[in-house]
Design a protein around this motif. Structure first.
Motif, PDB file in Angstrom:
ATOM      1  N   LEU A 263       0.836  -1.198   0.000  1.00 17.45           N
ATOM      2  CA  LEU A 263       0.000   0.000   0.000  1.00 17.45           C
ATOM      3  C   LEU A 263       0.878   1.258   0.000  1.00 17.45           C
ATOM      4  O   LEU A 263       0.552   2.253  -0.661  1.00 17.45           O
ATOM      5  N   GLY A 264       1.987   1.201   0.720  1.00 16.79           N
ATOM      6  CA  GLY A 264       2.894   2.345   0.769  1.00 16.79           C
ATOM      7  C   GLY A 264       3.552   2.623  -0.562  1.00 16.79           C
ATOM      8  O   GLY A 264       3.600   3.777  -1.015  1.00 16.79           O
ATOM      9  N   THR A 265       4.045   1.594  -1.215  1.00 12.95           N
ATOM     10  CA  THR A 265       4.701   1.784  -2.511  1.00 12.95           C
ATOM     11  C   THR A 265       3.701   2.186  -3.593  1.00 12.95           C
ATOM     12  O   THR A 265       4.078   2.779  -4.595  1.00 12.95           O
ATOM     13  N   SER A 266       2.436   1.896  -3.376  1.00 21.94           N
ATOM     14  CA  SER A 266       1.387   2.228  -4.351  1.00 21.94           C
ATOM     15  C   SER A 266       0.547   3.431  -3.923  1.00 21.94           C
ATOM     16  O   SER A 266      -0.513   3.687  -4.504  1.00 21.94           O
ATOM     17  N   SER A 267       1.027   4.168  -2.931  1.00 22.78           N
ATOM     18  CA  SER A 267       0.199   5.223  -2.331  1.00 22.78           C
ATOM     19  C   SER A 267      -0.204   6.306  -3.324  1.00 22.78           C
ATOM     20  O   SER A 267      -1.332   6.824  -3.262  1.00 22.78           O
ATOM     21  N   LEU A 268       0.674   6.671  -4.242  1.00 26.17           N
ATOM     22  CA  LEU A 268       0.317   7.705  -5.218  1.00 26.17           C
ATOM     23  C   LEU A 268      -0.819   7.239  -6.115  1.00 26.17           C
ATOM     24  O   LEU A 268      -1.772   8.003  -6.377  1.00 26.17           O
ATOM     25  N   TYR A 269      -0.755   6.000  -6.580  1.00 28.79           N
ATOM     26  CA  TYR A 269      -1.811   5.471  -7.451  1.00 28.79           C
ATOM     27  C   TYR A 269      -3.151   5.426  -6.708  1.00 28.79           C
ATOM     28  O   TYR A 269      -4.188   5.761  -7.272  1.00 28.79           O
ATOM     29  N   ILE A 270      -3.088   4.986  -5.462  1.00 25.78           N
ATOM     30  CA  ILE A 270      -4.313   4.933  -4.654  1.00 25.78           C
ATOM     31  C   ILE A 270      -4.862   6.341  -4.460  1.00 25.78           C
ATOM     32  O   ILE A 270      -6.072   6.573  -4.581  1.00 25.78           O
ATOM     33  N   TYR A 271      -3.971   7.283  -4.179  1.00 30.25           N
ATOM     34  CA  TYR A 271      -4.405   8.660  -3.954  1.00 30.25           C
ATOM     35  C   TYR A 271      -5.111   9.217  -5.190  1.00 30.25           C
ATOM     36  O   TYR A 271      -6.141   9.889  -5.079  1.00 30.25           O
ATOM     37  N   LEU A 310      -5.315  -0.646  -7.058  1.00 28.42           N
ATOM     38  CA  LEU A 310      -4.242  -1.627  -7.246  1.00 28.42           C
ATOM     39  C   LEU A 310      -4.544  -2.551  -8.420  1.00 28.42           C
ATOM     40  O   LEU A 310      -3.631  -2.977  -9.139  1.00 28.42           O
ATOM     41  N   VAL A 311      -5.823  -2.862  -8.625  1.00 26.10           N
ATOM     42  CA  VAL A 311      -6.224  -3.667  -9.777  1.00 26.10           C
ATOM     43  C   VAL A 311      -5.928  -2.914 -11.069  1.00 26.10           C
ATOM     44  O   VAL A 311      -5.424  -3.486 -12.039  1.00 26.10           O
ATOM     45  N   VAL A 312      -6.228  -1.626 -11.079  1.00 26.07           N
ATOM     46  CA  VAL A 312      -5.955  -0.809 -12.264  1.00 26.07           C
ATOM     47  C   VAL A 312      -4.459  -0.766 -12.550  1.00 26.07           C
ATOM     48  O   VAL A 312      -4.029  -0.913 -13.699  1.00 26.07           O
ATOM     49  N   VAL A 313      -3.656  -0.577 -11.508  1.00 28.28           N
ATOM     50  CA  VAL A 313      -2.198  -0.554 -11.680  1.00 28.28           C
ATOM     51  C   VAL A 313      -1.700  -1.878 -12.246  1.00 28.28           C
ATOM     52  O   VAL A 313      -0.874  -1.911 -13.170  1.00 28.28           O
ATOM     53  N   PHE A 314      -2.210  -2.992 -11.703  1.00 26.64           N
ATOM     54  CA  PHE A 314      -1.819  -4.313 -12.210  1.00 26.64           C
ATOM     55  C   PHE A 314      -2.148  -4.456 -13.690  1.00 26.64           C
ATOM     56  O   PHE A 314      -1.325  -4.930 -14.483  1.00 26.64           O
ATOM     57  N   CYS A 315      -3.344  -4.018 -14.068  1.00 22.68           N
ATOM     58  CA  CYS A 315      -3.769  -4.148 -15.466  1.00 22.68           C
ATOM     59  C   CYS A 315      -2.946  -3.259 -16.396  1.00 22.68           C
ATOM     60  O   CYS A 315      -2.576  -3.677 -17.500  1.00 22.68           O
ATOM     61  N   THR A 316      -2.644  -2.048 -15.961  1.00 25.15           N
ATOM     62  CA  THR A 316      -1.854  -1.156 -16.819  1.00 25.15           C
ATOM     63  C   THR A 316      -0.444  -1.693 -17.024  1.00 25.15           C
ATOM     64  O   THR A 316       0.136  -1.546 -18.102  1.00 25.15           O
ATOM     65  N   ARG A 317       0.097  -2.335 -15.994  1.00 26.65           N
ATOM     66  CA  ARG A 317       1.433  -2.918 -16.137  1.00 26.65           C
ATOM     67  C   ARG A 317       1.393  -4.175 -16.989  1.00 26.65           C
ATOM     68  O   ARG A 317       2.278  -4.396 -17.828  1.00 26.65           O
ATOM     69  N   LYS A 318       0.371  -4.985 -16.791  1.00 26.23           N
ATOM     70  CA  LYS A 318       0.259  -6.231 -17.542  1.00 26.23           C
ATOM     71  C   LYS A 318       0.100  -5.969 -19.034  1.00 26.23           C
ATOM     72  O   LYS A 318       0.705  -6.654 -19.875  1.00 26.23           O
ATOM     73  N   PHE A 319      -0.717  -4.967 -19.377  1.00 28.27           N
ATOM     74  CA  PHE A 319      -0.981  -4.655 -20.784  1.00 28.27           C
ATOM     75  C   PHE A 319      -0.133  -3.490 -21.297  1.00 28.27           C
ATOM     76  O   PHE A 319      -0.367  -2.986 -22.387  1.00 28.27           O
ATOM     77  N   ARG A 320       0.826  -3.084 -20.474  1.00 31.64           N
ATOM     78  CA  ARG A 320       1.803  -2.067 -20.859  1.00 31.64           C
ATOM     79  C   ARG A 320       1.147  -0.781 -21.349  1.00 31.64           C
ATOM     80  O   ARG A 320       1.508  -0.216 -22.388  1.00 31.64           O
ATOM     81  N   VAL A 321       0.173  -0.347 -20.583  1.00 31.74           N
ATOM     82  CA  VAL A 321      -0.470   0.940 -20.870  1.00 31.74           C
ATOM     83  C   VAL A 321       0.433   2.037 -20.315  1.00 31.74           C
ATOM     84  O   VAL A 321       0.742   2.050 -19.128  1.00 31.74           O
ATOM     85  N   ARG A 322       0.834   2.959 -21.165  1.00 32.35           N
ATOM     86  CA  ARG A 322       1.830   3.949 -20.771  1.00 32.35           C
ATOM     87  C   ARG A 322       1.195   5.313 -20.520  1.00 32.35           C
ATOM     88  O   ARG A 322       0.107   5.607 -20.970  1.00 32.35           O
ATOM     89  N   TYR A 323       1.927   6.116 -19.761  1.00 32.28           N
ATOM     90  CA  TYR A 323       1.591   7.531 -19.532  1.00 32.28           C
ATOM     91  C   TYR A 323       0.273   7.722 -18.780  1.00 32.28           C
ATOM     92  O   TYR A 323      -0.405   8.722 -18.966  1.00 32.28           O
ATOM     93  N   ILE A 324      -0.091   6.765 -17.952  1.00 31.12           N
ATOM     94  CA  ILE A 324      -1.279   6.910 -17.111  1.00 31.12           C
ATOM     95  C   ILE A 324      -0.928   7.605 -15.798  1.00 31.12           C
ATOM     96  O   ILE A 324      -1.710   8.392 -15.268  1.00 31.12           O
TER      97      ILE A 324
END
Length: 337
Positions: A263-271, A310-324
């Motif tokens: 949660l700490g390492t992903s805090s910006l995405y969650i925010y 966190l699900v969104v972050v996982f999906c963007t990394r898995k499908f290599r969605v850039r500049y999000i």
């Protein structure tokens, strides 16, 4: 056992849980869910006494180390990538959704408000706007006066600005700087003078915990303090609370809490995303729970607000969605050089 440097991510993890909790609780309260008014106000005031100062402190903690690796100009470009770009992108994205759904949400957002993001930060995105300003001001101060040599002096100046007379404020920019620079500079001070001191030992943690409880009790229960009115008590409360969280986070390094670290390492995405998901859940949950079951709606809202980003972050990394979440501006400029 966690690495000793993991305390920063533990602190971010604790902080982002409080952020999501605070926003979900306020959303439910504003929507008319039945709640114990006194308990709600007390917890809300408690959380807001230190959770955002904590994030400004953690950001300031990295300033001097970043300036050892990058020039001031390079660091500004990097903050454009990692702070200002996501601020613009997600402000527009969330604002557009809010405008479209304004009839079913708590707010009545207008399109012109969304498009005023360069002069007025909306909703929780004010933090990114303020943080970028603080980095810009601090880098400029370092270039002119050298924060390495004058960190204590500028912490004192920033504390004085915190108590500004109302006539000094002319716009939102000054407000963001005056309200938060003291916590950013506190992080600079901590990096320079205390980063190698173990304040996570029980011999330190126990007294700071007692002090934390005492000042929170005095401020909120005895004096019923209002954090909207600045004063020495409010500033001391925030600083003591931040030091308590730092001590607690360092103590947690004796164990390993993977979820809190994540949660700490992903805090910006969650925010960036938690309001969208928490608000969406609240709209749906009201159809099933109505104005009751506040605790259930709160728990589920916080859970969705933390998990779905966190699900969104996982999906963007898995499908290599850039500049999000970050722009490539600084990398492009480095290649051009």
């Amino acid at each position: 056992m966690s690495s000793r440097s993991d305390w920063i991510d533990y602190a971010k993890g604790l902080g982002i849980i409080l952020v999501v909790y605070g926003h979900v609780a306020r959303g439910l309260y504003n929507s008319g869910v039945h709640i114990n008014e006194g308990a709600y106000q007390l917890i809300d005031s408690f959380i807001y006494s230190f959770h955002m100062p904590l994030f400004f402190f953690l950001s300031g903690f990295f300033l001097l180390s970043s300036l050892k690796k990058k020039s001031g100009k390079e660091l500004i470009f990097k903050k454009v990538d990692t702070i200002f770009y996501p601020y613009v992108l997600w402000s527009v994205l969330q604002g557009t959704i809010e405008v479209s759904l304004s009839k079913v949400t708590n707010g009545d957002v207008k399109l012109y408000e969304v498009l005023s993001l360069f002069t007025y930060a909306r909703a929780h995105f004010w933090f990114l706007y303020a943080l970028f300003l603080l980095f810009f001001v601090s880098i400029l101060l370092h270039k002119v006066f050298d924060l390495n040599a004058n960190a204590k002096f500028f912490f004192f100046i920033s504390a004085c600005l915190y108590f500004y007379p109302s006539y000094l404020i002319t716009d939102n920019t000054q407000d963001y700087i005056f309200n938060n620079l003291v916590f950013f500079m506190l992080g600079v001070i901590f990096y320079k003078f205390y980063k190698n001191k173990d304040i996570g030992r029980f011999m330190f943690f126990i007294p700071i915990s007692l002090l934390f409880i005492i000042v929170q009790y005095i401020y909120h229960i005895i004096y019923q303090g209002d954090l909207n009115h600045k004063g020495g008590g409010g500033l001391a409360l925030s600083i003591i609370s931040v030091v308590f969280i730092v001590s607690l986070s360092q103590l947690l390094c004796n164990w390993r809490f993977k979820l809190l670290l994540y949660l700490g390492t992903s805090s910006l995405y969650i925010y960036l995303m938690h309001i969208l998901f928490a608000s969406g859940f609240r709209i749906v949950s009201r159809k099933y729970f109505g104005d009751g079951y506040y605790e259930a709606q709160l728990f589920l809202g916080v859970s969705f607000g933390l998990a779905l980003p966190l699900v969104v972050v996982f999906c963007t990394r898995k499908f290599r969605v850039r500049y999000i979440f970050e722009a490539p501006i600084s990398n492009v400029l480095i290649k051009i050089k």
